[in-house]
Design a protein around this motif. Structure first.
Motif, PDB file in Angstrom:
ATOM      1  N   TRP A  89     -43.811 -35.842   2.873  1.00 19.15           N
ATOM      2  CA  TRP A  89     -43.893 -36.872   1.845  1.00 19.15           C
ATOM      3  C   TRP A  89     -43.529 -38.237   2.429  1.00 19.15           C
ATOM      4  CZ3 TRP A  89     -39.654 -39.618  -0.356  1.00 19.15           C
ATOM      5  CH2 TRP A  89     -39.994 -40.436  -1.445  1.00 19.15           C
ATOM      6  N   LEU A  90     -42.527 -38.255   3.274  1.00 20.44           N
ATOM      7  CA  LEU A  90     -42.087 -39.524   3.868  1.00 20.44           C
ATOM      8  C   LEU A  90     -43.194 -40.152   4.708  1.00 20.44           C
ATOM      9  CD1 LEU A  90     -38.441 -38.679   4.999  1.00 20.44           C
ATOM     10  CD2 LEU A  90     -39.102 -40.351   3.268  1.00 20.44           C
ATOM     11  N   SER A 134     -46.454 -41.334   2.600  1.00 19.96           N
ATOM     12  CA  SER A 134     -46.298 -42.349   1.553  1.00 19.96           C
ATOM     13  C   SER A 134     -46.297 -43.750   2.162  1.00 19.96           C
ATOM     14  CB  SER A 134     -44.997 -42.133   0.786  1.00 19.96           C
ATOM     15  OG  SER A 134     -44.961 -40.849   0.217  1.00 19.96           O
ATOM     16  N   THR A 173     -41.730 -45.503   0.803  1.00 23.67           N
ATOM     17  CA  THR A 173     -40.802 -44.374   0.638  1.00 23.67           C
ATOM     18  C   THR A 173     -39.467 -44.878   0.112  1.00 23.67           C
ATOM     19  OG1 THR A 173     -40.076 -44.620   2.925  1.00 23.67           O
ATOM     20  CG2 THR A 173     -41.849 -43.065   2.499  1.00 23.67           C
ATOM     21  N   GLU A 176     -35.742 -41.498  -4.715  1.00 28.81           N
ATOM     22  CA  GLU A 176     -36.641 -40.728  -5.565  1.00 28.81           C
ATOM     23  C   GLU A 176     -36.042 -39.339  -5.835  1.00 28.81           C
ATOM     24  OE1 GLU A 176     -39.185 -41.590  -7.107  1.00 28.81           O
ATOM     25  OE2 GLU A 176     -40.158 -43.272  -6.092  1.00 28.81           O
ATOM     26  N   VAL A 220     -35.623 -35.340  -6.141  1.00 31.50           N
ATOM     27  CA  VAL A 220     -36.131 -34.269  -5.286  1.00 31.50           C
ATOM     28  C   VAL A 220     -37.352 -33.593  -5.912  1.00 31.50           C
ATOM     29  CG1 VAL A 220     -35.582 -32.002  -4.316  1.00 31.50           C
ATOM     30  CG2 VAL A 220     -33.912 -33.848  -4.196  1.00 31.50           C
ATOM     31  N   LYS A 272     -39.755 -34.742  -7.359  1.00 27.88           N
ATOM     32  CA  LYS A 272     -40.986 -35.468  -7.074  1.00 27.88           C
ATOM     33  C   LYS A 272     -41.515 -35.133  -5.686  1.00 27.88           C
ATOM     34  CE  LYS A 272     -42.974 -40.131  -7.051  1.00 27.88           C
ATOM     35  NZ  LYS A 272     -42.713 -41.568  -7.283  1.00 27.88           N
ATOM     36  N   VAL A 273     -40.625 -34.722  -4.827  1.00 23.28           N
ATOM     37  CA  VAL A 273     -40.964 -34.476  -3.421  1.00 23.28           C
ATOM     38  C   VAL A 273     -41.256 -32.997  -3.151  1.00 23.28           C
ATOM     39  CG1 VAL A 273     -40.157 -34.730  -1.050  1.00 23.28           C
ATOM     40  CG2 VAL A 273     -39.478 -36.402  -2.791  1.00 23.28           C
ATOM     41  N   ASN A 328     -42.268 -29.037  -3.045  1.00 25.90           N
ATOM     42  CA  ASN A 328     -43.522 -28.311  -3.187  1.00 25.90           C
ATOM     43  C   ASN A 328     -43.491 -27.476  -4.463  1.00 25.90           C
ATOM     44  OD1 ASN A 328     -45.897 -26.843  -2.811  1.00 25.90           O
ATOM     45  ND2 ASN A 328     -44.883 -25.332  -1.501  1.00 25.90           N
TER      46      ASN A 328
END
Length: 225
Positions: A2-3, A6, A9, A13, A15, A17-18, A20
């Motif tokens: 994700w980092l 994006s 970043t 945010e 967790v 949202k990040v 799986n």
């Protein structure tokens, strides 16, 4: 992932949202109804959950190693040496401890014992005086009755193994013994050659999720397969 994917970043945010959210899991109670091999072609790792959705173990496509008490066994590792003590202690805890010490001094990785619950293993509840049994059975049951360690003695010997730095292993001959060894916290299991076709026992051992070493000396190729 994700980092690096994006544009902007923010560590602040949440967790959720990040994390799986597209994963596949299997409940333990439904495991026999699922074609795990087929699912492992889609997912490299599958979590196994209990009825409360708590993670209890994991299914992995293939392992080329076995790990017993932090020791790796593979095609390239040194040989894993099992000192077979069995019932050679003749029912003496002191002799069992002496044999463990000798196994440690000899450089063995583990010391292996046997556990039987005679009352559940034999139809006559392990009665060595049962005249309905043939002499061979009477003789065997008599020896086992006299030369077994009781459960507490066996667990004390296991504790001694850990104290001196050698792994205890045990061959259970029946499901009652598996349950006792699970309660103790046995690292792995050895299956006697005579039990290679004992599917009830093998199924019980498989459900523990522990490594299993199976002897095949009394078997033909079709039974092994």
């Amino acid at each position: 992932r994700w980092l690096v994917s994006s544009n902007e970043t923010k560590i602040s945010e949440p967790v959720k949202k990040v994390m799986n959210k597209k994963f596949f899991s299997i409940q333990q109670k439904s495991i026999e109804k699922v074609d795990i091999d087929a699912k492992l072609k889609e997912f490299s790792v599958i979590p196994i959950l209990d009825s409360n959705k708590k993670f209890i173990r994991v299914a992995i496509n293939e392992l080329d190693t076995i790990e017993i008490n932090n020791e790796i066994i593979s095609e390239t590792s040194p040989a894993y040496i099992i000192a077979e003590i069995g019932n050679n202690h003749n029912g003496s805890k002191e002799l069992a401890i002496e044999l463990v010490n000798l196994a440690k001094d000899a450089g063995a990785n583990c010391a292996k014992f046997q556990m039987r619950d005679l009352s559940s293993l034999y139809a006559n509840k392990g009665n060595s005086s049962d005249a309905t049994q043939d002499l061979g059975s009477q003789y065997t049951i008599d020896l086992l009755s006299r030369f077994q360690l009781n459960d507490n003695e066996l667990f004390e010997v296991f504790d001694h193994c850990y104290d001196i730095g050698i792994t205890p292993l045990c061959t259970p001959w029946d499901i009652e013994s598996v349950n006792k060894l699970e309660e103790y916290g046995m690292e792995a299991y050895k299956v006697a050659s005579a039990d290679l076709t004992n599917h009830e026992l093998l199924g019980c051992l498989a459900k523990t999720g522990k490594p299993i070493i199976c002897s095949t000396g009394m078997s033909v190729d079709s039974e092994i397969i």
